[in-house]
Structure formats: structure tokens, C-alpha cells
Design a protein around this motif. Structure first.
Motif, PDB file in Angstrom:
ATOM      1  N   ALA A   1       0.888  -1.283   0.307  1.00  0.00           N
ATOM      2  CA  ALA A   1      -0.072   0.045   0.075  1.00  0.00           C
ATOM      3  C   ALA A   1       1.029   1.095  -0.108  1.00  0.00           C
ATOM      4  O   ALA A   1       0.589   2.286   0.664  1.00  0.00           O
ATOM      5  CB  ALA A   1      -0.923  -0.019   1.096  1.00  0.00           C
TER       6      ALA A   1
ATOM      7  N   SER B   1      -0.887   3.484  -5.882  1.00  0.00           N
ATOM      8  CA  SER B   1       0.148   2.970  -5.329  1.00  0.00           C
ATOM      9  C   SER B   1       1.003   2.329  -6.389  1.00  0.00           C
ATOM     10  O   SER B   1       2.223   2.086  -6.319  1.00  0.00           O
ATOM     11  CB  SER B   1      -0.282   1.976  -4.528  1.00  0.00           C
ATOM     12  OG  SER B   1      -0.680   2.106  -3.011  1.00  0.00           O
TER      13      SER B   1
ATOM     14  N   TYR C   1      -1.507  -3.324  -3.593  1.00  0.00           N
ATOM     15  CA  TYR C   1      -2.696  -2.434  -2.806  1.00  0.00           C
ATOM     16  C   TYR C   1      -3.835  -3.223  -2.977  1.00  0.00           C
ATOM     17  O   TYR C   1      -3.990  -4.344  -3.510  1.00  0.00           O
ATOM     18  CB  TYR C   1      -2.648  -1.240  -3.964  1.00  0.00           C
ATOM     19  CG  TYR C   1      -3.301  -1.670  -5.315  1.00  0.00           C
ATOM     20  CD1 TYR C   1      -4.461  -1.171  -5.513  1.00  0.00           C
ATOM     21  CD2 TYR C   1      -2.474  -1.988  -6.352  1.00  0.00           C
ATOM     22  CE1 TYR C   1      -4.917  -1.340  -6.924  1.00  0.00           C
ATOM     23  CE2 TYR C   1      -3.009  -2.406  -7.407  1.00  0.00           C
ATOM     24  CZ  TYR C   1      -4.283  -1.807  -7.816  1.00  0.00           C
ATOM     25  OH  TYR C   1      -4.820  -2.360  -9.003  1.00  0.00           O
TER      26      TYR C   1
END
Length: 340
Positions: free
Chosen positions: A160, A225, A212
């Protein structure tokens, strides 16, 4: 904010430079190959920030664990990833940023530069970097503006990561509200994010895996991301494409998600970045290896960090010692084509 609060409650429950000529591609920013500046943080401070474990001459590829905004590496990794790497005999290091990683990310980048150089010198090998949130992004500042580090890194894995900032913090308004430096810098469209991604997002010889979740409420939109430009080998992997029912948001994606673990392991265990096609549904589960749900004492560090985690989204609050500013810190002179 409600989703962040629910995530935190869920976690608690789940755990009971020289100047040079610029090229047209670089625009107003430093050429991609210009040597980086001398580090401004004292060497003794940088060395004290690095905590390493294991035999540097043995085991799988050495790995640097880089923390998210608001937490120390112990709070982020001691109860999950550090256990995994210790069990497999991997040499790993944790780097502690000043002000609980709330401070100027340009300074955090110097800590990463030193960590990369130190680990490479100790091991004689190219290292991997594993980072959560800001920790999956700020090593790219080191790689962008200190090009000597690129030959020392084989793998860059972000869980993330805030590679293009976020649109989820509307309460930081320049000149009106105050926020800590790292929050200003991680807003989408910030001067920092623009400079970070200037010229190229990736570099040849480095494999980039960006994990992510579609449920991310901190890095928004979640797909931001991912990385797309440059000569590095890139995989942008959504956890729900591996485990469709993975329920975790930003915080838990980088700390307990079994799907994230499977993607990271695939990247570490194979040449190149992660490939979801190699990961079976048997990898899906409630939590990653290394976590002991009944070992309550091991979760004390992350539970102690919860107030700082919540404060990340709040203006006019600083629980990590970082200054409150009315705008993001100015970019350092080495960032620009004109140099210092």
C-alpha cells in the motif's frame, strides 16, 4: 475517518550534489544520473538508526524493513515480518526515522540512503527493501536522487505504498490548517510527489512490486500505489486479484494480510517482480505467517502506536514530535536542475 477507526479496532481485535545539465525529460528537476549530495544528517545519527539481525554473509537476500508514517519499525514489523525473516535465517535490518516518520521525507530519504549503503557494504550483496505505506515510497526518493544506491538494490516492494500521494486528507489546507511535514508531502499533487516521480519512476536492474487493496482508505485512489514509468521491471498487484475476499484496508494490508504475504513472498522467491499467476488460492487466509494470535504481549508495540496512527489523518495534531506547518517543506536545492 470512520473506516480508519474501524480498521484500528479490527487490528486490536485481530491481535488480542554537484550541479549538472538537465535533459528535456528531466524538466526542472535534477538529471537522473547526477550524483547525489552529501548527507546532511550526522553519520553517527544515521548509524544509530539502523538495527540489524542475523548473519550478513548467510541466508537469502538481505532485506531492509522500512516503516510507515506514524510508527517505528518495531511497531510496524516486530510482530509479523521480522519473525518471518528471523525464522528463515535472512539478514534483515530495521531503520528508525526521526519523529515517528512524521518529519520531512527528504530527511527520511537520507536515512534510507545510509541504510542501503551500509547493508550493501556489510553483505556484499544487493538488498531488497520492504516498506509499508510511506515506507514503500520513500526509498524511491533515495533511488531517484542518489543514483549510486541503484546498483545496491535488487528488489523494491511496497505494501500500500503512497507512490503518488493521496486524495483522502482534505483537512490539510495550505495557509489555513497545520499538518506535519510528511502528511503535506504525501498529498496528491504535492511538490514532493511531483519531484519524486520526475524523470522516471523506476530504474533498470531493480524489480518493483507494489501491493495494494481496493479497500484502501488512506492511499486514494488505491491504484495510485502502482508505478508505470522507467526501466525497472514492475508488477502492480491488487490483493483482491489474488484473494477476492481479502477484507483488509490500508493498515492491515501491510501488517497481517495473508494475500499481501503471498505476493511479497512470490517477489522475494523468484527472479523479477511478483506474478499473481504463480499464487494459488491456498495462500488466502485470515492472517500471514509469523503472527501468533494468542501471544498478546508481542502486540504491545503496535497497540501503543494506535493514537499516532489515528492522528495521521487529523490537522493541528502532532503526536510524534514533528513540527506543525502551514504548507509542505520546501524542496531541497539538489532536487532541481540548477543544483546547489
Amino acid at each position: 475517518m470512520r473506516r480508519v477507526t474501524l480498521a484500528l479496532l479490527g487490528l486490536a481485535l485481530a491481535l488480542v550534489a554537484p550541479a549538472g545539465a538537465a535533459s528535456a525529460d528531466d524538466g526542472p528537476y535534477a538529471p537522473l544520473d547526477r550524483p547525489g549530495p552529501a548527507l546532511s544528517v550526522p553519520q553517527g545519527t544515521l548509524d544509530a538508526s539502523l538495527d540489524c539481525h542475523g548473519d550478513p554473509a548467510a541466508g537469502p537476500r538481505p532485506i531492509l524493513l522500512n516503516p510507515a508514517t506514524s510508527v517505528t519499525p518495531v511497531e510496524n514489523y516486530s510482530w509479523n515480518w521480522a519473525r518471518v525473516f528471523a525464522a528463515e535465517g535472512r539478514y534483515y535490518c530495521l531503520v528508525t526515522m526521526p519523529q515517528h516518520t512524521f518529519g520531512d521525507i527528504q530527511v527520511a530519504g537520507e536515512y534510507v540512503v545510509n541504510a542501503i549503503r551500509t547493508m550493501h557494504a556489510r553483505t556484499g550483496r544487493r538488498i531488497a527493501i520492504l516498506g509499508h505505506s510511506q515506507g514503500g515510497m520513500n526509498p524511491r526518493w533515495a533511488l531517484r536522487f542518489w543514483p549510486d544506491t541503484r546498483a545496491m538494490v535488487a528488489e523494491m516492494i511496497g505494501m500500500a505504498p503512497s507512490n503518488h500521494g493521496t486524495k483522502s486528507i482534505p483537512t490539510c489546507i495550505p495557509g489555513l490548517t497545520t499538518c506535519v511535514p510528511a502528511v503535506w508531502q504525501q498529498l496528491a499533487g504535492s511538490a514532493f510527489v511531483t519531484a519524486l516521480n520526475s524523470g522516471a519512476e523506476t530504474f533498470a536492474g531493480i524489480d518493483y512490486t507494489n501491493v495494494y487493496t481496493r479497500l484502501d482508505e488512506v492511499v486514494t485512489p488505491p491504484a495510485s500505489s502502482g508505478l508505470t514509468t522507467g526501466e525497472g521491471r514492475i508488477a502492480n498487484v491488487r490483493v483482491q486479484d489474488v484473494c477476492p475476499l481479502d477484507p483488509y484496508e490500508h493498515i492491515l494490508t501491510g501488517t497481517i494480510s495473508a494475500a499481501t504475504y503471498a505476493i511479497v513472498r512470490d517477489a522475494l522467491d523468484h527472479d523479477g517482480p511478483a506474478d499473481p499467476a504463480r499464487i494459488g488460492r491456498s495462500a488466502c487466509g485470515l492472517y500471514m505467517p509469523g503472527i501468533d494470535p494468542v501471544d498478546i504481549a508481542s502486540y504491545a508495540p503496535v497497540l501503543a502506536a494506535l493514537p499516532r496512527l489515528v492522528s495521521t489523518m487529523l490537522p493541528s495534531v502532532s503526536l510524534g514530535g514533528a513540527p506543525l506547518l502551514r504548507a509542505e517543506p520546501p524542496l531541497r536545492c539538489y532536487v532541481y536542475a540548477a543544483g546547489c
